[in-house]
Write a protein that holds these residues in place. Structure first.
Motif, PDB file in Angstrom:
ATOM      1  N   TYR A  76       0.825  -1.202   0.000  1.00 24.09           N
ATOM      2  CA  TYR A  76       0.000   0.000   0.000  1.00 24.09           C
ATOM      3  C   TYR A  76       0.863   1.257   0.000  1.00 24.09           C
ATOM      4  CZ  TYR A  76      -3.220   3.560   1.632  1.00 24.09           C
ATOM      5  OH  TYR A  76      -3.939   4.705   1.752  1.00 24.09           O
ATOM      6  N   HIS A 124      -3.817   4.340   8.851  1.00 28.03           N
ATOM      7  CA  HIS A 124      -4.717   3.204   8.602  1.00 28.03           C
ATOM      8  C   HIS A 124      -6.164   3.599   8.811  1.00 28.03           C
ATOM      9  CE1 HIS A 124      -1.626   0.161   8.370  1.00 28.03           C
ATOM     10  NE2 HIS A 124      -1.053   0.696   9.427  1.00 28.03           N
ATOM     11  N   PRO A 125      -7.035   3.187   7.900  1.00 29.43           N
ATOM     12  CA  PRO A 125      -8.456   3.404   8.175  1.00 29.43           C
ATOM     13  C   PRO A 125      -8.986   2.290   9.093  1.00 29.43           C
ATOM     14  CG  PRO A 125      -8.147   2.524   5.944  1.00 29.43           C
ATOM     15  CD  PRO A 125      -6.801   2.565   6.588  1.00 29.43           C
ATOM     16  N   SER A 153     -12.652   1.492  11.549  1.00 30.54           N
ATOM     17  CA  SER A 153     -13.967   1.973  11.983  1.00 30.54           C
ATOM     18  C   SER A 153     -14.024   1.976  13.506  1.00 30.54           C
ATOM     19  CB  SER A 153     -15.057   1.033  11.468  1.00 30.54           C
ATOM     20  OG  SER A 153     -14.876   0.790  10.097  1.00 30.54           O
ATOM     21  N   THR A 166     -11.364  -1.758  16.806  1.00 29.93           N
ATOM     22  CA  THR A 166     -10.975  -3.163  16.940  1.00 29.93           C
ATOM     23  C   THR A 166     -10.267  -3.556  15.649  1.00 29.93           C
ATOM     24  OG1 THR A 166     -12.826  -3.547  18.412  1.00 29.93           O
ATOM     25  CG2 THR A 166     -11.841  -5.497  17.399  1.00 29.93           C
ATOM     26  N   ARG A 177      -7.786  -6.159  13.282  1.00 27.48           N
ATOM     27  CA  ARG A 177      -7.300  -7.513  12.993  1.00 27.48           C
ATOM     28  C   ARG A 177      -5.977  -7.408  12.252  1.00 27.48           C
ATOM     29  NH1 ARG A 177     -10.235 -12.289   9.620  1.00 27.48           N
ATOM     30  NH2 ARG A 177      -8.535 -13.750   9.899  1.00 27.48           N
ATOM     31  N   LEU A 202      -4.179  -7.892   9.581  1.00 28.24           N
ATOM     32  CA  LEU A 202      -4.315  -8.298   8.179  1.00 28.24           C
ATOM     33  C   LEU A 202      -3.035  -8.037   7.384  1.00 28.24           C
ATOM     34  CD1 LEU A 202      -7.928  -7.027   7.474  1.00 28.24           C
ATOM     35  CD2 LEU A 202      -7.176  -9.386   7.607  1.00 28.24           C
ATOM     36  N   GLY A 203      -2.053  -7.463   8.022  1.00 24.67           N
ATOM     37  CA  GLY A 203      -0.800  -7.164   7.316  1.00 24.67           C
ATOM     38  C   GLY A 203       0.241  -6.720   8.336  1.00 24.67           C
ATOM     39  N   GLY A 244       1.576  -3.748   9.080  1.00 20.97           N
ATOM     40  CA  GLY A 244       1.270  -2.556   9.888  1.00 20.97           C
ATOM     41  C   GLY A 244       0.236  -2.840  10.958  1.00 20.97           C
ATOM     42  N   SER A 245      -0.846  -3.517  10.594  1.00 21.47           N
ATOM     43  CA  SER A 245      -1.904  -3.763  11.578  1.00 21.47           C
ATOM     44  C   SER A 245      -1.427  -4.763  12.637  1.00 21.47           C
ATOM     45  CB  SER A 245      -3.191  -4.217  10.898  1.00 21.47           C
ATOM     46  OG  SER A 245      -2.938  -5.221   9.959  1.00 21.47           O
ATOM     47  N   ILE A 254     -13.757  -9.495  10.792  1.00 20.42           N
ATOM     48  CA  ILE A 254     -13.511  -8.182  11.401  1.00 20.42           C
ATOM     49  C   ILE A 254     -14.563  -7.163  10.933  1.00 20.42           C
ATOM     50  CG2 ILE A 254     -11.851  -7.290   9.680  1.00 20.42           C
ATOM     51  CD1 ILE A 254     -11.579  -7.023  13.527  1.00 20.42           C
ATOM     52  N   ARG A 295     -16.289  -1.261   2.384  1.00 18.31           N
ATOM     53  CA  ARG A 295     -15.141  -2.044   1.912  1.00 18.31           C
ATOM     54  C   ARG A 295     -13.965  -1.791   2.837  1.00 18.31           C
ATOM     55  NH1 ARG A 295     -14.266  -1.483  -4.389  1.00 18.31           N
ATOM     56  NH2 ARG A 295     -12.350  -2.415  -3.644  1.00 18.31           N
ATOM     57  N   PHE A 296     -13.234  -2.871   3.190  1.00 16.49           N
ATOM     58  CA  PHE A 296     -12.056  -2.714   4.041  1.00 16.49           C
ATOM     59  C   PHE A 296     -10.775  -2.770   3.209  1.00 16.49           C
ATOM     60  CE2 PHE A 296     -13.391  -3.981   8.634  1.00 16.49           C
ATOM     61  CZ  PHE A 296     -14.234  -2.900   8.659  1.00 16.49           C
ATOM     62  N   TRP A 314      -8.524  -1.371  -0.525  1.00 15.27           N
ATOM     63  CA  TRP A 314      -8.313  -0.097  -1.245  1.00 15.27           C
ATOM     64  C   TRP A 314      -8.118  -0.360  -2.700  1.00 15.27           C
ATOM     65  CZ3 TRP A 314      -3.220   0.326  -3.296  1.00 15.27           C
ATOM     66  CH2 TRP A 314      -2.310  -0.635  -2.813  1.00 15.27           C
TER      67      TRP A 314
HETATM   68  C1  LIG Z   1     -13.133   2.152   5.459  1.00 11.78           C
HETATM   69  C2  LIG Z   1     -12.269   1.091   6.094  1.00 11.78           C
HETATM   70  C3  LIG Z   1     -12.542   0.705   7.389  1.00 11.78           C
HETATM   71  C4  LIG Z   1     -11.753  -0.301   7.981  1.00 11.78           C
HETATM   72  N1  LIG Z   1     -12.044  -0.698   9.262  1.00 11.78           N
HETATM   73  C5  LIG Z   1     -11.308  -1.681   9.819  1.00 11.78           C
HETATM   74  C6  LIG Z   1     -11.583  -2.113  11.162  1.00 11.78           C
HETATM   75  O1  LIG Z   1     -12.463  -1.605  11.839  1.00 11.78           O
HETATM   76  N2  LIG Z   1     -10.816  -3.097  11.664  1.00 11.78           N
HETATM   77  C7  LIG Z   1      -9.808  -3.702  10.938  1.00 11.78           C
HETATM   78  O2  LIG Z   1      -9.156  -4.591  11.459  1.00 11.78           O
HETATM   79  N3  LIG Z   1      -9.540  -3.319   9.674  1.00 11.78           N
HETATM   80  C8  LIG Z   1     -10.250  -2.319   9.101  1.00 11.78           C
HETATM   81  N4  LIG Z   1      -9.947  -1.915   7.832  1.00 11.78           N
HETATM   82  C9  LIG Z   1      -8.830  -2.565   7.112  1.00 11.78           C
HETATM   83  C10 LIG Z   1      -7.513  -1.976   7.576  1.00 11.78           C
HETATM   84  O3  LIG Z   1      -7.448  -0.616   7.271  1.00 11.78           O
HETATM   85  C11 LIG Z   1      -6.353  -2.669   6.899  1.00 11.78           C
HETATM   86  O4  LIG Z   1      -6.409  -4.029   7.194  1.00 11.78           O
HETATM   87  C12 LIG Z   1      -5.043  -2.156   7.458  1.00 11.78           C
HETATM   88  O5  LIG Z   1      -4.873  -0.817   7.081  1.00 11.78           O
HETATM   89  C13 LIG Z   1      -3.945  -3.044   6.963  1.00 11.78           C
HETATM   90  O6  LIG Z   1      -2.691  -2.412   7.154  1.00 11.78           O
HETATM   91  P1  LIG Z   1      -1.322  -3.277   7.050  1.00 11.78           P
HETATM   92  O7  LIG Z   1      -0.187  -2.340   7.005  1.00 11.78           O
HETATM   93  O8  LIG Z   1      -1.344  -4.281   8.134  1.00 11.78           O
HETATM   94  O9  LIG Z   1      -1.592  -3.993   5.706  1.00 11.78           O
HETATM   95  P2  LIG Z   1      -0.741  -4.355   4.430  1.00 11.78           P
HETATM   96  O10 LIG Z   1       0.135  -5.509   4.666  1.00 11.78           O
HETATM   97  O11 LIG Z   1      -0.120  -3.141   3.841  1.00 11.78           O
HETATM   98  O12 LIG Z   1      -1.976  -4.828   3.564  1.00 11.78           O
HETATM   99  C14 LIG Z   1      -2.897  -5.739   4.082  1.00 11.78           C
HETATM  100  C15 LIG Z   1      -4.266  -5.376   3.557  1.00 11.78           C
HETATM  101  O13 LIG Z   1      -4.709  -4.144   4.109  1.00 11.78           O
HETATM  102  C16 LIG Z   1      -5.117  -3.238   3.110  1.00 11.78           C
HETATM  103  N5  LIG Z   1      -4.612  -1.872   3.439  1.00 11.78           N
HETATM  104  C17 LIG Z   1      -3.382  -1.557   3.882  1.00 11.78           C
HETATM  105  N6  LIG Z   1      -3.290  -0.247   4.157  1.00 11.78           N
HETATM  106  C18 LIG Z   1      -4.492   0.279   3.846  1.00 11.78           C
HETATM  107  C19 LIG Z   1      -5.028   1.592   3.889  1.00 11.78           C
HETATM  108  N7  LIG Z   1      -4.337   2.644   4.349  1.00 11.78           N
HETATM  109  N8  LIG Z   1      -6.274   1.782   3.438  1.00 11.78           N
HETATM  110  C20 LIG Z   1      -6.992   0.740   3.024  1.00 11.78           C
HETATM  111  N9  LIG Z   1      -6.558  -0.524   2.989  1.00 11.78           N
HETATM  112  C21 LIG Z   1      -5.323  -0.750   3.382  1.00 11.78           C
HETATM  113  C22 LIG Z   1      -4.545  -3.766   1.844  1.00 11.78           C
HETATM  114  O14 LIG Z   1      -5.547  -3.685   0.852  1.00 11.78           O
HETATM  115  C23 LIG Z   1      -4.305  -5.211   2.094  1.00 11.78           C
HETATM  116  O15 LIG Z   1      -5.382  -5.987   1.654  1.00 11.78           O
HETATM  117  C24 LIG Z   1     -10.693  -0.902   7.252  1.00 11.78           C
HETATM  118  C25 LIG Z   1     -10.422  -0.475   5.956  1.00 11.78           C
HETATM  119  C26 LIG Z   1     -11.190   0.508   5.384  1.00 11.78           C
HETATM  120  C27 LIG Z   1     -10.856   0.969   3.992  1.00 11.78           C
END
Ligand SMILES: Cc1cc2nc3c(=O)[nH]c(=O)nc-3n(C[C@H](O)[C@H](O)[C@H](O)COP(=O)(O)OP(=O)(O)OC[C@H]3O[C@@H](n4cnc5c(N)ncnc54)[C@H](O)[C@@H]3O)c2cc1C
Length: 481
Positions: free
Chosen positions: A180, A293-294, A296, A315, A317, A319-320, A322-323, A361, A478-479, A481
Motif C-alpha cells: 500500500y 490506517h483506516p 472503523s 478493533t 485484525r 491483516l498485514g 502494519g496492523s 472483522i 469495503r475494508f 483499497w
Molecule cells: C473504510 C475502512 C474501514 C476499515 N475498518 C477496519 C476495522 O475496523 N478493523 C480492521 O481490522 N480493519 C479495518 N480496515 C482494514 C484496515 O485498514 C487494513 O487491514 C489495514 O490498514 C492493513 O494495514 P497493514 O499495514 O497491516 O496492511 P498491508 O500488509 O499493507 O496490507 C494488508 C491489507 O490491508 C489493506 N490496506 C493496507 N493499508 C491500507 C489503507 N491505508 N487503506 C486501506 N486498505 C489498506 C490492503 O488492501 C491489504 O489488503 C478498514 C479499511 C477501510 C478501507
C-alpha cells in the motif's frame, strides 16, 4: 451452525406501513445532494469546453491542421477538468463524503483515471499533429521542437510522464503487486503532475491569456481545488489531532490476532458518529507514525463529562505488517486522527427496518451501528458470520445490545460450501436451501448493511438483491483499497 439467539418481536409503534417514515426526508435530501454533485461534476467538463467555444475556438475547424489542434485543445481542457474532479473526489470534502460516501467518491475517482489519461495523451498527440501540419513537420519533430523552443513545455512533458506513472500503478493488476505504501507514495506524484502541467496552460496559446475572463475562471477552479485539498487533507487533520489529544489507554486482546485499542481524548462529542463510520489513524510511535490506517469505531465514544472528555475504541485484525504491529502499541502513545468519514451509518438510512450482516472483522463497525442507529424493538436483524464462534468478534457485546434494543440476532458459524461458491452462508445452511429472506423476512423493506471480505459481501449483496432489496437500501463498507 445456525443459531437464532433472540426471537423477533412484533414491529414497534413507529413501524410505518411502507416502513420508510422516519428517514424519508433525510434520505431524499441526501439523494438530491448526490444528484446535484453529479450534475455539477459533468457541468464543469461542459464549462471547460464552453470556455474554448466562447473564445471562438470552433473556427479552428476551417483547416485540417486547425481541426487537429482544436480537438487537442478540447481534449486537454476536458482531461484537466477530470483531473481536478479526481482531486476533489479524493479531498475528503464533507459535502461529498456525506452525500455519496467516501468509498463511492473514491470509486468514481478511480473510474476517471483512465479517461483523463487518455484525454491528456490525446491532447499531446493531437496538438503535435496539428502544429506539425501547420509547420510542415512530422509529429515527433514537432514534439521535439515544442520541448526545446516553447517555454514551460518541457514541464508539460514531465507532467505527462508523471500522469502515466500514477495511472499505471493504480491499475488493479499492477497495484496488487506492491505494498500500500508504495502505491500511496507514487500516487502523491499526482500533485507534482498537476503542478508541472499548470505553467504551459497559462503561458501557451491565447485561451488563458492575461486579461481574459477564461483565465480567471480556470485560475479560480485550480486554486479552489488546491485550497480544498490543503484544508481537508492537511489542516483539518492537524487541527483535529491537537484538539482531541487522543492517547492510547488500553489494548485488549479480543481473539487471536485481534485487539481492541481504547483511546482517551477531549471533545469526543464532536467525534460521536452515528455508528459504523471510520477514521484514519496514525499511532505516533517509532516505526508506526508514518503509516495511516483506516479503522472503523467498534463502539460509540463514551463521554465522561459534558466537555466531551471520554473514551473511544477501534478493533483491529492483523491483516498485514502494519496492523499486526498495532497489537504491541503501548498505553500512552499519542494518536493522530482524521475523520469521521463514510456513510456506513445512520446517515445512509432510508427505511425504518434495518438488517446488519457482518463477517470476521467486518462485524466490528456493525457493533457501533447497532448501538446507535434508531429502530423500534423487532425492526432490526443482526446476522454474524464466522467460521467459529471465536471469529464472531465482540459477539458477547452484540448479544447484550441486541437483547437491550430488541433486535433479532443470528450466529451463523461453520465453513462455507466448497460446491456452492455463490453462497455466503455456512455449508449446512446452504445445503438446507436457506437464503437471506429466511433470516430476515422483511429484508425487502429494510436498509441492509454489509461488512466483510469482498467476495463474501458480493454474495450477500446478490442474495439481498434477489430478495427485492433495491440499490438505495444497500450499504456496503469495503475494508480494502
Ligand atoms: C473504510 C475502512 C474501514 C476499515 N475498518 C477496519 C476495522 O475496523 N478493523 C480492521 O481490522 N480493519 C479495518 N480496515 C482494514 C484496515 O485498514 C487494513 O487491514 C489495514 O490498514 C492493513 O494495514 P497493514 O499495514 O497491516 O496492511 P498491508 O500488509 O499493507 O496490507 C494488508 C491489507 O490491508 C489493506 N490496506 C493496507 N493499508 C491500507 C489503507 N491505508 N487503506 C486501506 N486498505 C489498506 C490492503 O488492501 C491489504 O489488503 C478498514 C479499511 C477501510 C478501507
Amino acid at each position: 451452525m445456525n443459531t437464532q439467539l433472540l426471537p423477533a418481536l412484533p414491529a414497534g409503534p413507529n413501524g410505518s406501513r411502507k416502513g420508510r417514515g422516519t428517514f424519508t426526508a433525510t434520505h431524499r435530501r441526501r439523494l438530491f445532494r448526490a444528484d446535484l454533485l453529479t450534475t455539477a461534476a459533468w457541468a464543469s467538463v461542459a464549462a471547460a469546453v464552453a470556455l474554448w467555444l466562447a473564445d471562438g475556438g470552433a473556427t479552428g475547424f476551417s483547416t485540417p491542421a486547425g481541426s487537429f489542434t482544436a480537438l487537442g485543445i478540447v481534449a486537454g481542457l476536458a482531461g484537466m477538468d477530470l483531473v481536478l474532479l479526481m482531486l476533489l473526489l479524493a479531498a475528503r470534502i464533507p459535502l461529498i463524503d456525506q452525500s455519496v460516501g467516501h468509498d463511492r467518491a473514491l470509486e468514481f475517482h478511480r473510474k476517471l483515471g483512465k479517461p483523463s489519461l487518455y484525454l491528456l495523451l490525446g491532447h499531446g498527440i493531437l496538438i503535435a499533429i496539428g502544429y506539425g501540419m501547420a509547420e510542415g513537420l512530422d509529429p515527433v519533430s514537432e514534439a521535439v521542437s515544442l520541448w526545446v523552443l516553447v517555454p514551460d513545455m518541457w514541464l508539460a512533458f514531465i507532467s505527462m510522464a508523471l500522469f502515466i506513472a500514477v495511472v499505471v500503478t493504480s491499475l488493479v493488476a499492477v497495484r496488487r503487486r506492491f505494498p500500500y505504501e508504495f502505491w500511496y507514495a507514487v500516487h502523491l506524484l499526482t500533485y507534482a503532475a498537476v503542478a508541472t502541467s499548470l505553467p504551459h496552460q497559462f503561458s501557451v496559446g491565447g485561451l488563458f491569456a492575461e486579461g481574459t475572463w477564461q483565465r480567471w475562471y480556470w485560475l479560480a477552479v485550480c486554486i479552489a481545488t488546491g485550497a480544498a485539498l490543503l484544508h481537508y487533507r492537511v489542516l483539518e487533520p492537524v487541527v483535529a489531532t491537537f484538539r482531541h489529544q487522543l492517547t492510547v489507554s488500553r489494548v485488549v486482546q479480543v481473539a487471536p490476532g485481534v485487539v481492541s485499542i481504547e483511546m482517551h481524548g477531549l471533545h469526543l462529542d464532536e467525534l460521536a458518529g452515528t455508528g459504523g463510520r471510520f477514521f484514519i489513524w496514525r499511532f505516533l510511535a517509532q516505526g508506526l507514525w508514518w503509516h495511516p490506517h483506516p479503522f472503523s469505531l467498534s463502539a460509540e465514544p463514551l463521554q465522561f463529562d459534558s466537555s466531551g472528555r471520554g473514551l473511544l475504541r477501534i478493533t483491529v485484525r492483523n491483516l498485514g505488517r502494519g496492523s499486526a504491529q498495532l497489537a504491541a502499541v503501548k498505553p500512552g502513545t499519542k494518536v493522530a486522527v482524521e475523520g469521521p468519514y463514510g456513510i456506513f451509518s445512520t446517515a445512509a438510512r432510508s427505511r425504518d427496518r434495518v438488517v446488519m450482516i457482518g463477517a470476521g472483522i467486518g462485524i466490528t463497525p456493525l457493533r457501533a451501528l447497532l448501538e446507535s442507529t434508531p429502530f423500534a424493538p423487532g425492526q432490526a436483524t443482526v446476522i454474524l458470520r464466522g467460521r467459529s464462534e471465536q471469529e464472531l468478534y465482540l459477539g458477547d457485546e452484540i448479544l447484550e445490545l441486541a437483547r437491550n434494543r430488541g433486535a433479532t440476532l443470528f450466529h451463523l458459524t461453520g465453513a462455507r460450501s466448497v460446491r456452492h461458491t455463490g453462497s455466503w452462508l455456512p455449508d449446512s445452511a446452504t445445503r438446507a436451501g436457506h437464503r437471506l429472506a429466511d433470516y430476515a423476512p422483511d429484508v425487502a423493506n429494510a436498509d441492509v448493511y454489509v461488512c466483510g471480505p469482498a467476495a463474501w459481501a458480493r454474495n450477500v449483496i446478490a442474495d439481498a438483491r434477489a430478495a427485492g432489496v433495491k440499490e438505495d437500501q444497500l450499504h456496503y463498507e469495503r475494508f480494502d483499497w
